[in-house]
Design a protein around this motif. Structure first.
Motif, PDB file in Angstrom:
ATOM      1  N   ILE A 113       0.846  -1.201   0.000  1.00  0.00           N
ATOM      2  CA  ILE A 113       0.000   0.000   0.000  1.00  0.00           C
ATOM      3  C   ILE A 113       0.876   1.243   0.000  1.00  0.00           C
ATOM      4  O   ILE A 113       1.820   1.343   0.785  1.00  0.00           O
ATOM      5  N   GLU A 114       0.550   2.205  -0.873  1.00  0.00           N
ATOM      6  CA  GLU A 114       1.273   3.483  -0.924  1.00  0.00           C
ATOM      7  C   GLU A 114       0.276   4.632  -0.797  1.00  0.00           C
ATOM      8  O   GLU A 114      -0.758   4.633  -1.437  1.00  0.00           O
ATOM      9  N   ARG A 115       0.623   5.604   0.041  1.00  0.00           N
ATOM     10  CA  ARG A 115      -0.271   6.721   0.339  1.00  0.00           C
ATOM     11  C   ARG A 115      -0.094   7.894  -0.632  1.00  0.00           C
ATOM     12  O   ARG A 115      -0.960   8.735  -0.771  1.00  0.00           O
ATOM     13  N   GLN A 116       1.069   7.979  -1.290  1.00  0.00           N
ATOM     14  CA  GLN A 116       1.342   9.078  -2.228  1.00  0.00           C
ATOM     15  C   GLN A 116       0.959   8.647  -3.646  1.00  0.00           C
ATOM     16  O   GLN A 116       1.566   7.746  -4.205  1.00  0.00           O
ATOM     17  N   LYS A 117      -0.024   9.350  -4.205  1.00  0.00           N
ATOM     18  CA  LYS A 117      -0.549   8.968  -5.535  1.00  0.00           C
ATOM     19  C   LYS A 117       0.549   8.946  -6.601  1.00  0.00           C
ATOM     20  O   LYS A 117       0.660   8.019  -7.396  1.00  0.00           O
ATOM     21  N   GLU A 118       1.385   9.985  -6.614  1.00  0.00           N
ATOM     22  CA  GLU A 118       2.450  10.110  -7.620  1.00  0.00           C
ATOM     23  C   GLU A 118       3.393   8.892  -7.571  1.00  0.00           C
ATOM     24  O   GLU A 118       3.737   8.298  -8.591  1.00  0.00           O
ATOM     25  N   LEU A 119       3.789   8.531  -6.352  1.00  0.00           N
ATOM     26  CA  LEU A 119       4.694   7.387  -6.181  1.00  0.00           C
ATOM     27  C   LEU A 119       4.006   6.082  -6.549  1.00  0.00           C
ATOM     28  O   LEU A 119       4.602   5.220  -7.179  1.00  0.00           O
TER      29      LEU A 119
ATOM     30  N   GLU B 297       1.592   5.530  -8.703  1.00  0.00           N
ATOM     31  CA  GLU B 297       1.474   5.381 -10.164  1.00  0.00           C
ATOM     32  C   GLU B 297       2.818   5.019 -10.785  1.00  0.00           C
ATOM     33  O   GLU B 297       2.906   4.154 -11.659  1.00  0.00           O
ATOM     34  N   LYS B 298       3.870   5.689 -10.316  1.00  0.00           N
ATOM     35  CA  LYS B 298       5.210   5.480 -10.873  1.00  0.00           C
ATOM     36  C   LYS B 298       5.709   4.053 -10.589  1.00  0.00           C
ATOM     37  O   LYS B 298       6.179   3.342 -11.483  1.00  0.00           O
ATOM     38  N   THR B 299       5.588   3.630  -9.325  1.00  0.00           N
ATOM     39  CA  THR B 299       6.146   2.337  -8.916  1.00  0.00           C
ATOM     40  C   THR B 299       5.340   1.170  -9.478  1.00  0.00           C
ATOM     41  O   THR B 299       5.896   0.131  -9.836  1.00  0.00           O
ATOM     42  N   LYS B 300       4.030   1.367  -9.596  1.00  0.00           N
ATOM     43  CA  LYS B 300       3.162   0.318 -10.157  1.00  0.00           C
ATOM     44  C   LYS B 300       3.600  -0.032 -11.585  1.00  0.00           C
ATOM     45  O   LYS B 300       3.614  -1.197 -11.978  1.00  0.00           O
ATOM     46  N   LYS B 301       3.985   0.985 -12.357  1.00  0.00           N
ATOM     47  CA  LYS B 301       4.446   0.746 -13.736  1.00  0.00           C
ATOM     48  C   LYS B 301       5.875   0.199 -13.752  1.00  0.00           C
ATOM     49  O   LYS B 301       6.235  -0.610 -14.599  1.00  0.00           O
ATOM     50  N   PHE B 302       6.690   0.693 -12.802  1.00  0.00           N
ATOM     51  CA  PHE B 302       8.126   0.396 -12.833  1.00  0.00           C
ATOM     52  C   PHE B 302       8.459  -1.038 -12.408  1.00  0.00           C
ATOM     53  O   PHE B 302       9.270  -1.716 -13.048  1.00  0.00           O
ATOM     54  N   LEU B 303       7.859  -1.523 -11.332  1.00  0.00           N
ATOM     55  CA  LEU B 303       8.251  -2.834 -10.774  1.00  0.00           C
ATOM     56  C   LEU B 303       8.187  -3.981 -11.790  1.00  0.00           C
ATOM     57  O   LEU B 303       9.139  -4.745 -11.911  1.00  0.00           O
ATOM     58  N   PRO B 304       7.089  -4.115 -12.556  1.00  0.00           N
ATOM     59  CA  PRO B 304       7.054  -5.211 -13.534  1.00  0.00           C
ATOM     60  C   PRO B 304       8.149  -5.079 -14.597  1.00  0.00           C
ATOM     61  O   PRO B 304       8.676  -6.082 -15.087  1.00  0.00           O
ATOM     62  N   LYS B 305       8.535  -3.820 -14.933  1.00  0.00           N
ATOM     63  CA  LYS B 305       9.586  -3.607 -15.950  1.00  0.00           C
ATOM     64  C   LYS B 305      10.924  -4.180 -15.498  1.00  0.00           C
ATOM     65  O   LYS B 305      11.738  -4.579 -16.321  1.00  0.00           O
TER      66      LYS B 305
END
Length: 215
Positions: A109-115, A117-125
Motif C-alpha cells: 500500500i502506498e499513500r502518495q498517488k504520484e509514487l 502510479e510510478k512504482t506500479k508501472k516500474f516494478l514489472p519492468k
C-alpha cells in the motif's frame, strides 16, 4: 530504461560487505541485495550514489531507505517462500523487490498517488511483480486479504495501528518503526488471539507515515 552492468554488480558486492559488517547475517537477504539493481529505483541525479549505504530522496518528498535498514527489517521478518506479506509504504519499490526476491507474496500500500502510479508501472519492468499494489491509507491495513504471515511498515509510525495487529496471523511477525522524530524498530510476534510479544531494536529515522484518508 537504464541498464545494469558489471560495474553496478561490483558496487553491489561492496554494499553487501558493508551491510554484513553491520551485523546482517541472513544469507537470503544478502543475496537479494547483491542481485537487485538499486540504481534503477532512484532518480538519475543520485545514480552515482546508489550503492552507498544511505537513504536518498525520491519523488513526493519520500526517500529510498538505506540498504542496511531494508536488510535489518527484512531479516527481522524471517521471510519464508510463499509468505503473504503486507507492506505499508511501497515507495520506490526497492523493499518490495527484496521481498519478492525472497519469494514472498507481497501486498503493498502506498499513500502518495504520484509514487504509487510510478512504482506500479516500474516494478514489472524490472521483473519484481507484487501480488497486489494499492493506493490507500496504510493505517487501515488491507482487511480483505488478511490475515498476513508478515507485515512490514517502511515509514515512521507515531503509534502502532490496531488494524495491523489484528490483520496478523497467529505466529506472524509485524516489523514497524515507532516514534515521532526518531523511531524505535519494533517487532511484534502474535502468540495468540490476544497476546503479542514485543521486541525493540534501537533507533532509526524514517519519513513519517501519512495519516490522511486516501482520496
Amino acid at each position: 530504461m537504464r541498464q545494469d552492468n558489471p560495474k553496478h554488480k561490483g558496487l553491489r558486492n561492496q554494499l553487501v560487505k558493508t551491510v554484513k559488517s553491520k551485523g546482517i547475517k541472513d544469507k537470503n537477504v544478502l543475496d537479494a541485495i547483491s542481485k537487485i539493481p538499486r540504481h534503477l529505483f532512484m532518480d538519475s541525479g543520485f545514480i552515482d550514489f546508489a550503492y552507498q549505504d544511505k537513504a536518498f530522496p525520491i519523488a513526493a518528498d519520500q526517500t529510498i531507505s538505506q540498504p542496511y535498514t531494508v536488510a535489518f527489517q527484512t531479516e527481522l521478518l524471517q521471510i519464508e517462500p510463499k509468505d503473504k506479506v503486507l507492506e505499508i509504504g511501497t515507495g520506490s519499490g526497492y523493499q518490495t523487490a527484496v521481498l519478492v526476491d525472497l519469494k514472498a507474496e507481497v501486498y503493498s500500500i502506498e499513500r502518495q498517488k504520484e509514487l504509487f502510479e510510478k512504482t506500479k508501472k516500474f516494478l514489472p519492468k524490472v521483473g519484481y511483480v507484487a501480488k497486489k499494489l494499492k493506493y490507500g491509507d496504510g493505517y487501515k491495513g488491507w482487511p480483505e486479504f488478511a490475515p498476513f504471515d508478515k507485515i512490514i511498515v517502511t515509514a515512521g509510525a507515531p503509534f502502532v495501528p490496531k488494524p495491523l495487529l489484528s490483520q496478523l496471523k497467529i505466529g506472524g511477525r509485524l516489523v514497524i518503526p515507532v516514534g515521532d522524530d526518531v523511531q524505535v524498530m519494533t517487532l511484534f510476534i502474535r502468540n495468540s488471539e490476544k497476546e503479542f510479544e514485543k521486541h525493540e531494536f534501537g533507533d532509526f529515522r524514517f519519513v513519517p507515515m501519512l495519516k490522511e484518508s486516501a482520496k
